[in-house]
Design a protein around this motif. Structure first.
Motif, PDB file in Angstrom:
ATOM      1  N   GLY A 101     -14.364 -13.223  -3.070  1.00 37.77           N
ATOM      2  CA  GLY A 101     -13.095 -13.916  -2.912  1.00 37.77           C
ATOM      3  C   GLY A 101     -13.231 -15.422  -2.896  1.00 37.77           C
ATOM      4  O   GLY A 101     -12.229 -16.133  -2.860  1.00 37.77           O
ATOM      5  N   VAL A 102     -14.447 -15.930  -2.918  1.00 35.94           N
ATOM      6  CA  VAL A 102     -14.687 -17.365  -2.895  1.00 35.94           C
ATOM      7  C   VAL A 102     -15.371 -17.827  -4.183  1.00 35.94           C
ATOM      8  O   VAL A 102     -15.032 -18.863  -4.724  1.00 35.94           O
ATOM      9  N   ARG A 103     -16.328 -17.040  -4.669  1.00 35.56           N
ATOM     10  CA  ARG A 103     -17.068 -17.414  -5.879  1.00 35.56           C
ATOM     11  C   ARG A 103     -16.150 -17.412  -7.097  1.00 35.56           C
ATOM     12  O   ARG A 103     -15.380 -16.480  -7.292  1.00 35.56           O
ATOM     13  N   SER A 104     -16.301 -18.407  -7.936  1.00 33.90           N
ATOM     14  CA  SER A 104     -15.614 -18.393  -9.219  1.00 33.90           C
ATOM     15  C   SER A 104     -16.393 -17.496 -10.170  1.00 33.90           C
ATOM     16  O   SER A 104     -17.542 -17.128  -9.901  1.00 33.90           O
ATOM     17  N   ASP A 105     -15.774 -17.145 -11.282  1.00 35.62           N
ATOM     18  CA  ASP A 105     -16.489 -16.336 -12.254  1.00 35.62           C
ATOM     19  C   ASP A 105     -17.724 -17.074 -12.770  1.00 35.62           C
ATOM     20  O   ASP A 105     -18.768 -16.474 -13.004  1.00 35.62           O
ATOM     21  N   GLU A 106     -17.630 -18.384 -12.905  1.00 35.28           N
ATOM     22  CA  GLU A 106     -18.775 -19.177 -13.365  1.00 35.28           C
ATOM     23  C   GLU A 106     -19.928 -19.121 -12.358  1.00 35.28           C
ATOM     24  O   GLU A 106     -21.092 -19.000 -12.746  1.00 35.28           O
ATOM     25  N   GLU A 107     -19.612 -19.195 -11.084  1.00 25.89           N
ATOM     26  CA  GLU A 107     -20.655 -19.097 -10.049  1.00 25.89           C
ATOM     27  C   GLU A 107     -21.285 -17.708 -10.042  1.00 25.89           C
ATOM     28  O   GLU A 107     -22.501 -17.575  -9.916  1.00 25.89           O
ATOM     29  N   LEU A 108     -20.454 -16.685 -10.199  1.00 24.85           N
ATOM     30  CA  LEU A 108     -20.956 -15.321 -10.233  1.00 24.85           C
ATOM     31  C   LEU A 108     -21.895 -15.135 -11.424  1.00 24.85           C
ATOM     32  O   LEU A 108     -22.985 -14.581 -11.284  1.00 24.85           O
ATOM     33  N   GLY A 144      -7.162  -2.133 -10.771  1.00 29.39           N
ATOM     34  CA  GLY A 144      -6.621  -2.403  -9.454  1.00 29.39           C
ATOM     35  C   GLY A 144      -7.668  -2.580  -8.376  1.00 29.39           C
ATOM     36  O   GLY A 144      -7.356  -2.508  -7.188  1.00 29.39           O
ATOM     37  N   LEU A 145      -8.915  -2.819  -8.775  1.00 25.54           N
ATOM     38  CA  LEU A 145      -9.991  -2.955  -7.792  1.00 25.54           C
ATOM     39  C   LEU A 145     -10.172  -4.388  -7.308  1.00 25.54           C
ATOM     40  O   LEU A 145     -10.691  -4.603  -6.218  1.00 25.54           O
ATOM     41  N   ILE A 146      -9.781  -5.362  -8.121  1.00 25.05           N
ATOM     42  CA  ILE A 146      -9.845  -6.765  -7.726  1.00 25.05           C
ATOM     43  C   ILE A 146      -8.616  -7.477  -8.270  1.00 25.05           C
ATOM     44  O   ILE A 146      -7.926  -6.952  -9.150  1.00 25.05           O
ATOM     45  N   THR A 147      -8.353  -8.652  -7.755  1.00 32.41           N
ATOM     46  CA  THR A 147      -7.325  -9.535  -8.292  1.00 32.41           C
ATOM     47  C   THR A 147      -7.997 -10.838  -8.654  1.00 32.41           C
ATOM     48  O   THR A 147      -8.601 -11.483  -7.785  1.00 32.41           O
ATOM     49  N   LEU A 148      -7.933 -11.195  -9.928  1.00 31.79           N
ATOM     50  CA  LEU A 148      -8.547 -12.441 -10.387  1.00 31.79           C
ATOM     51  C   LEU A 148      -7.587 -13.583 -10.111  1.00 31.79           C
ATOM     52  O   LEU A 148      -6.390 -13.488 -10.382  1.00 31.79           O
ATOM     53  N   MET A 149      -8.108 -14.667  -9.573  1.00 31.88           N
ATOM     54  CA  MET A 149      -7.311 -15.827  -9.245  1.00 31.88           C
ATOM     55  C   MET A 149      -7.649 -16.941 -10.225  1.00 31.88           C
ATOM     56  O   MET A 149      -8.821 -17.260 -10.411  1.00 31.88           O
ATOM     57  N   PRO A 150      -6.634 -17.549 -10.857  1.00 29.73           N
ATOM     58  CA  PRO A 150      -6.915 -18.639 -11.785  1.00 29.73           C
ATOM     59  C   PRO A 150      -7.408 -19.875 -11.039  1.00 29.73           C
ATOM     60  O   PRO A 150      -7.042 -20.116  -9.894  1.00 29.73           O
ATOM     61  N   VAL A 151      -8.297 -20.610 -11.687  1.00 28.84           N
ATOM     62  CA  VAL A 151      -8.771 -21.883 -11.161  1.00 28.84           C
ATOM     63  C   VAL A 151      -8.544 -22.939 -12.229  1.00 28.84           C
ATOM     64  O   VAL A 151      -8.360 -22.627 -13.400  1.00 28.84           O
ATOM     65  N   THR A 152      -8.599 -24.203 -11.853  1.00 32.71           N
ATOM     66  CA  THR A 152      -8.265 -25.274 -12.767  1.00 32.71           C
ATOM     67  C   THR A 152      -9.220 -25.403 -13.933  1.00 32.71           C
ATOM     68  O   THR A 152      -8.870 -25.918 -14.970  1.00 32.71           O
ATOM     69  N   SER A 153     -10.456 -24.900 -13.817  1.00 30.80           N
ATOM     70  CA  SER A 153     -11.433 -25.032 -14.900  1.00 30.80           C
ATOM     71  C   SER A 153     -11.201 -24.031 -16.012  1.00 30.80           C
ATOM     72  O   SER A 153     -11.922 -24.011 -16.990  1.00 30.80           O
ATOM     73  N   GLY A 154     -10.194 -23.162 -15.887  1.00 32.01           N
ATOM     74  CA  GLY A 154      -9.893 -22.195 -16.922  1.00 32.01           C
ATOM     75  C   GLY A 154     -10.527 -20.841 -16.694  1.00 32.01           C
ATOM     76  O   GLY A 154     -10.274 -19.913 -17.435  1.00 32.01           O
ATOM     77  N   GLY A 155     -11.326 -20.706 -15.651  1.00 31.13           N
ATOM     78  CA  GLY A 155     -11.961 -19.421 -15.354  1.00 31.13           C
ATOM     79  C   GLY A 155     -11.174 -18.687 -14.295  1.00 31.13           C
ATOM     80  O   GLY A 155     -10.036 -18.999 -14.010  1.00 31.13           O
ATOM     81  N   HIS A 156     -11.797 -17.708 -13.699  1.00 33.40           N
ATOM     82  CA  HIS A 156     -11.204 -16.969 -12.592  1.00 33.40           C
ATOM     83  C   HIS A 156     -11.933 -17.331 -11.317  1.00 33.40           C
ATOM     84  O   HIS A 156     -13.039 -17.787 -11.336  1.00 33.40           O
ATOM     85  N   GLN A 157     -11.258 -17.103 -10.230  1.00 35.59           N
ATOM     86  CA  GLN A 157     -11.916 -17.258  -8.943  1.00 35.59           C
ATOM     87  C   GLN A 157     -12.072 -15.912  -8.321  1.00 35.59           C
ATOM     88  O   GLN A 157     -11.334 -15.016  -8.502  1.00 35.59           O
TER      89      GLN A 157
END
Length: 86
Positions: free
Chosen positions: A36-43, A73-86
């Motif tokens: 819930g904290v890591r962005s997709d890029e960090e992951l 329905g297992l996760i909800t991707l959150m948009p971040v300003t860099s264009g990825g997901h959070q």
């Protein structure tokens, strides 16, 4: 449920099928990194370090897997300003 080599998850959303999903290998590793904290890029960066491969070589597959988890329905991707997901 995390047994070390396998993670079993169950969606509790209204539209969920109620069927548990077993995630093994890299799927289980991705699940364990979702917090819930890591962005997709960090992951992706953490996975690439763990598997000793380039982030570019796994990025498409990881993002596709995250999208699949969201569709189920297992996760909800959150948009971040860099264009990825959070």
């Amino acid at each position: 449920v995390d047994s070390g080599d396998r993670v079993v998850v169950l969606s509790l959303t209204e539209t969920a099928s109620g069927v548990p999903r077993a995630l093994e290998g890299s799927g289980g590793d991705i699940w364990r990194l979702i917090n819930g904290v890591r962005s997709d890029e960090e992951l992706i960066r953490e996975l690439s370090d763990s598997y000793r491969v380039s982030a570019e070589s796994i990025s498409t597959d990881v993002l596709s897997f995250l999208d699949q988890l969201e569709q189920e329905g297992l996760i909800t991707l959150m948009p971040v300003t860099s264009g990825g997901h959070q």
